[in-house]
Motif scaffolding. Structure first.
Motif, PDB file in Angstrom:
ATOM      1  N   CYS A  23       0.849  -1.186   0.000  1.00 41.17           N
ATOM      2  CA  CYS A  23       0.000   0.000   0.000  1.00 41.17           C
ATOM      3  C   CYS A  23       0.882   1.233   0.000  1.00 41.17           C
ATOM      4  O   CYS A  23       1.774   1.359   0.831  1.00 41.17           O
ATOM      5  CB  CYS A  23      -0.934   0.023   1.209  1.00 41.17           C
ATOM      6  N   HIS A  25      -0.616   4.373   0.023  1.00 36.66           N
ATOM      7  CA  HIS A  25      -1.409   5.520   0.475  1.00 36.66           C
ATOM      8  C   HIS A  25      -0.851   6.104   1.773  1.00 36.66           C
ATOM      9  O   HIS A  25      -0.922   7.306   1.996  1.00 36.66           O
ATOM     10  CB  HIS A  25      -2.868   5.106   0.673  1.00 36.66           C
ATOM     11  N   ARG A  26      -0.317   5.231   2.610  1.00 34.66           N
ATOM     12  CA  ARG A  26       0.343   5.662   3.863  1.00 34.66           C
ATOM     13  C   ARG A  26      -0.521   6.635   4.662  1.00 34.66           C
ATOM     14  O   ARG A  26      -0.085   7.708   5.060  1.00 34.66           O
ATOM     15  CB  ARG A  26       1.718   6.269   3.554  1.00 34.66           C
ATOM     16  N   CYS A  27      -1.753   6.266   4.883  1.00 36.96           N
ATOM     17  CA  CYS A  27      -2.673   7.114   5.650  1.00 36.96           C
ATOM     18  C   CYS A  27      -2.168   7.247   7.090  1.00 36.96           C
ATOM     19  O   CYS A  27      -1.932   6.227   7.743  1.00 36.96           O
ATOM     20  CB  CYS A  27      -4.063   6.483   5.697  1.00 36.96           C
ATOM     21  N   CYS A  30      -3.160   4.648   9.981  1.00 38.29           N
ATOM     22  CA  CYS A  30      -3.496   3.363   9.346  1.00 38.29           C
ATOM     23  C   CYS A  30      -3.527   2.252  10.385  1.00 38.29           C
ATOM     24  O   CYS A  30      -2.640   2.156  11.227  1.00 38.29           O
ATOM     25  CB  CYS A  30      -2.457   3.048   8.277  1.00 38.29           C
ATOM     26  N   TRP A  36       2.120  -2.357   4.429  1.00 37.43           N
ATOM     27  CA  TRP A  36       2.549  -1.409   3.399  1.00 37.43           C
ATOM     28  C   TRP A  36       3.596  -1.971   2.433  1.00 37.43           C
ATOM     29  O   TRP A  36       3.498  -1.741   1.232  1.00 37.43           O
ATOM     30  CB  TRP A  36       3.082  -0.122   4.046  1.00 37.43           C
ATOM     31  N   GLY A  65      -3.284  -3.403   3.473  1.00 36.65           N
ATOM     32  CA  GLY A  65      -2.831  -3.155   2.106  1.00 36.65           C
ATOM     33  C   GLY A  65      -3.969  -2.641   1.223  1.00 36.65           C
ATOM     34  O   GLY A  65      -5.052  -2.365   1.696  1.00 36.65           O
ATOM     35  N   GLY A  93      -7.802   2.217  -0.850  1.00 34.29           N
ATOM     36  CA  GLY A  93      -7.513   3.596  -0.455  1.00 34.29           C
ATOM     37  C   GLY A  93      -7.762   4.584  -1.575  1.00 34.29           C
ATOM     38  O   GLY A  93      -7.681   5.799  -1.370  1.00 34.29           O
TER      39      GLY A  93
END
Ligand code: SF4
Length: 158
Positions: A23, A25-27, A30, A36, A65, A93
């Protein structure tokens, strides 16, 4: 990353949730940053995953993810799930508008097969623990069949 059998938090009823690695997006905030890295988890074949899916025959949720980074690789799995009459929820995401805007054949094929898309990044300032099956108020439970058929966003109704 893992497969959870019999979960009730990733869509209605008991479901088999398949967590995909990767992933970008790395919110902030999270729930699962260990997912990730794209080289996390273990490789599994469609047959190995389907063996687990068919053990209980629960409907399936794809999560991570972000499964939408793996649209092409997921197509054979999605075909196998649908061939067994199970429905599919998918978390991402990306927003549905971003995904459709990519005009990517594999992504569009995946979206055609998914029943409900839970879309958008997790936004910590919009976190609400009372929400059904999602973490922040910007995220939507989208009835994909109705949405793609009508050309406008139709939300999933319980
Ligand atoms: S899209 Fe999901 S997995 Fe990816 S960083 Fe955001 S909350 Fe985490």
């Amino acid at each position: 990353m893992k497969i959870v059998e019999g979960t009730s938090v990733d869509g209605p009823g008991l479901r088999t949730s398949i967590y995909l690695a990767g992933c970008n997006h790395r919110c902030p905030g999270c729930h699962n940053p260990s997912t990730w890295p794209f080289d996390a988890g273990i490789e599994m074949t469609v047959e190995e995953i389907m063996e687990k899916v068919l053990y209980n025959r629960f409907n399936v949720t794809l999560t991570g993810g972000d499964p939408l980074y793996h649209a092409e690789a997921l197509l054979p799995l999605i075909d196998a799930i649908k061939a067994n009459g199970l429905n599919i929820w998918c978390y991402t995401g990306f927003t549905i508008e971003e995904l459709l805007g990519k005009e990517d054949k594999a992504i569009n094929t995946l979206l055609d097969a998914v029943d409900v898309l839970v879309d958008g990044p997790f936004i910590e300032s919009q976190r609400d623990i009372s929400l059904l099956f999602r973490g922040s108020t910007n995220q939507r439970l989208i009835d994909l069949k109705a949405t793609l058929h009508s050309g406008q966003i139709i939300l999933y109704q319980q």
